[in-house]
Design a protein around this motif. Sequence first.
Motif, PDB file in Angstrom:
ATOM      1  N   LEU A  98       0.884  -1.057   0.009  1.00  0.00           N
ATOM      2  CA  LEU A  98       0.075  -0.051  -0.017  1.00  0.00           C
ATOM      3  C   LEU A  98       1.023   1.200  -0.262  1.00  0.00           C
ATOM      4  CD1 LEU A  98      -3.388   0.298   0.247  1.00  0.00           C
ATOM      5  CD2 LEU A  98      -2.786   0.802   2.593  1.00  0.00           C
ATOM      6  N   GLU A 106       4.125  -2.741   7.574  1.00  0.00           N
ATOM      7  CA  GLU A 106       2.793  -3.379   6.924  1.00  0.00           C
ATOM      8  C   GLU A 106       3.026  -4.723   7.713  1.00  0.00           C
ATOM      9  OE1 GLU A 106       2.041  -1.405   2.740  1.00  0.00           O
ATOM     10  OE2 GLU A 106       2.822  -3.430   2.897  1.00  0.00           O
ATOM     11  N   ARG A 131      -6.473   3.860   7.396  1.00  0.00           N
ATOM     12  CA  ARG A 131      -5.158   3.253   6.937  1.00  0.00           C
ATOM     13  C   ARG A 131      -5.009   1.741   7.269  1.00  0.00           C
ATOM     14  NH1 ARG A 131      -2.874   5.345   2.672  1.00  0.00           N
ATOM     15  NH2 ARG A 131      -0.877   5.868   3.385  1.00  0.00           N
ATOM     16  N   ILE A 135      -4.519  -1.492   4.607  1.00  0.00           N
ATOM     17  CA  ILE A 135      -3.440  -2.461   4.664  1.00  0.00           C
ATOM     18  C   ILE A 135      -4.005  -3.868   4.736  1.00  0.00           C
ATOM     19  CG2 ILE A 135      -1.432  -3.593   5.801  1.00  0.00           C
ATOM     20  CD1 ILE A 135      -0.818  -0.455   6.595  1.00  0.00           C
ATOM     21  N   ARG A 138      -6.021  -5.039   1.558  1.00  0.00           N
ATOM     22  CA  ARG A 138      -5.069  -5.005   0.653  1.00  0.00           C
ATOM     23  C   ARG A 138      -4.436  -6.475   0.484  1.00  0.00           C
ATOM     24  NH1 ARG A 138      -3.932  -4.511  -4.810  1.00  0.00           N
ATOM     25  NH2 ARG A 138      -1.834  -3.894  -5.090  1.00  0.00           N
ATOM     26  N   TYR A 139      -3.742  -6.920   1.694  1.00  0.00           N
ATOM     27  CA  TYR A 139      -3.039  -8.229   1.682  1.00  0.00           C
ATOM     28  C   TYR A 139      -3.887  -9.239   1.497  1.00  0.00           C
ATOM     29  CZ  TYR A 139       1.601  -6.455   2.869  1.00  0.00           C
ATOM     30  OH  TYR A 139       2.731  -6.162   3.092  1.00  0.00           O
TER      31      TYR A 139
END
Length: 408
Positions: A98, A106, A131, A135, A138-139
């Motif tokens: 990200l 991260e 935020r 993260i 996204r993972y």
Amino acid sequence: MHAKLFEAALGITDPWRVGGVDFDAAKKVLTITVDFVAGSRFAVPGVAGAHPVHDTVSKRYRHLNFFQHECYLEVRVPRVRLPDGGTRQVEPDWAGKLAGFTLLFEALVMALCREMPFAAVARVVNLSWHRVSAICKRYVDLALDQADFSEVKRLAADETSRARGHDYITLVADADARRVLFVTEGRDAATIEAFAEDLKAHGGDPLAIESISIDMSPAFIKGVTAHLPNATITFDKFHVIAHASTAVDKMRRIEQRTDPALKGLRWKLLKDRDGLKPDARAELDAFVAQVATKRTARAWLYKEQLREILDRKQVNVVRAMLWQWTVNVMRSKVEPMKAVAKMIRKHLEGIVAWTRSRQTNGFLEAINGLFQAAKRKARGYASFSTIRAVVFLLAGKLDFGKLNQHAA
């Protein structure tokens, strides 16, 4: 000297180098400037060779704290000129998935989010909730994109509430690996259809699914029949016993209206007898001895008979005994248990399938329990995307190490 020290601590290697360090004691912020050696050439994915630098852009990355101080990397990131005349930005080796974070930072966030609500993690690392959530999502998305379901043969599916009322999500899991494969909103036949499509997208074959353990939801049964046509449906013993326990409690509440002696017996009737303390077990036994006059006692005995039948392993014996059990119940005056008898007759083969497969949703219900505990800690989740990310963090067994070696 301090530049070499920070290069070693950060794992920065040629052609990258630390250009300077600035420490703001008042703000408790450490900023490390990272540059590259002049004349360096860089490789980019998908294009052979190393390419000259065209120009640079300045980027700021949040890194792990140095002691109690926030740490940022200010990086001069190159854009290289490609043979076809185009330009491509080079991502440093330590850049996260990200924008604005390093891989190590991260990885820390991911580790914390497996144990704590997003809001608590946000306070620890001094980021916004959004935020931290971004993260994790996204993972999860990237790891799921790489997940391989080609070996999946046996499934378990169940629903759980996402909020108060009748707002549900459905989870489908690999019964052998005990990992969640799919999470979706709702609990109708369309959820199984959506799973079948997702299974194909991850290299699996709906026709190769051999068995699935579900509850007796008509919607699930319809979905499995239509979209996993070769799967043997199993209704595990624990679902059946749960229905029988509910019937015992209904009978107790009905009989208690005219017989106050039944007050205080609820948990003794619902819990496993062997798990009761000696005095509670003696009280239960004394009550059950009144089977000739207490319908609740008869209901309890029917439940225990059902448990004993389902512990057997001979398919034909179990089928015959279950049918005879329903005959006996239907002839009785224990009205709530008659609903269980009708359910068993309707789903007889799926219940008998438990005798062969011993396939259960127990592990999936445990996962549901973990999710509900996480939900209580977080005081609820506003969006399905957050719920999905939390479930996969808890029980997806996703391989984040392929994305970030520090997050393995």
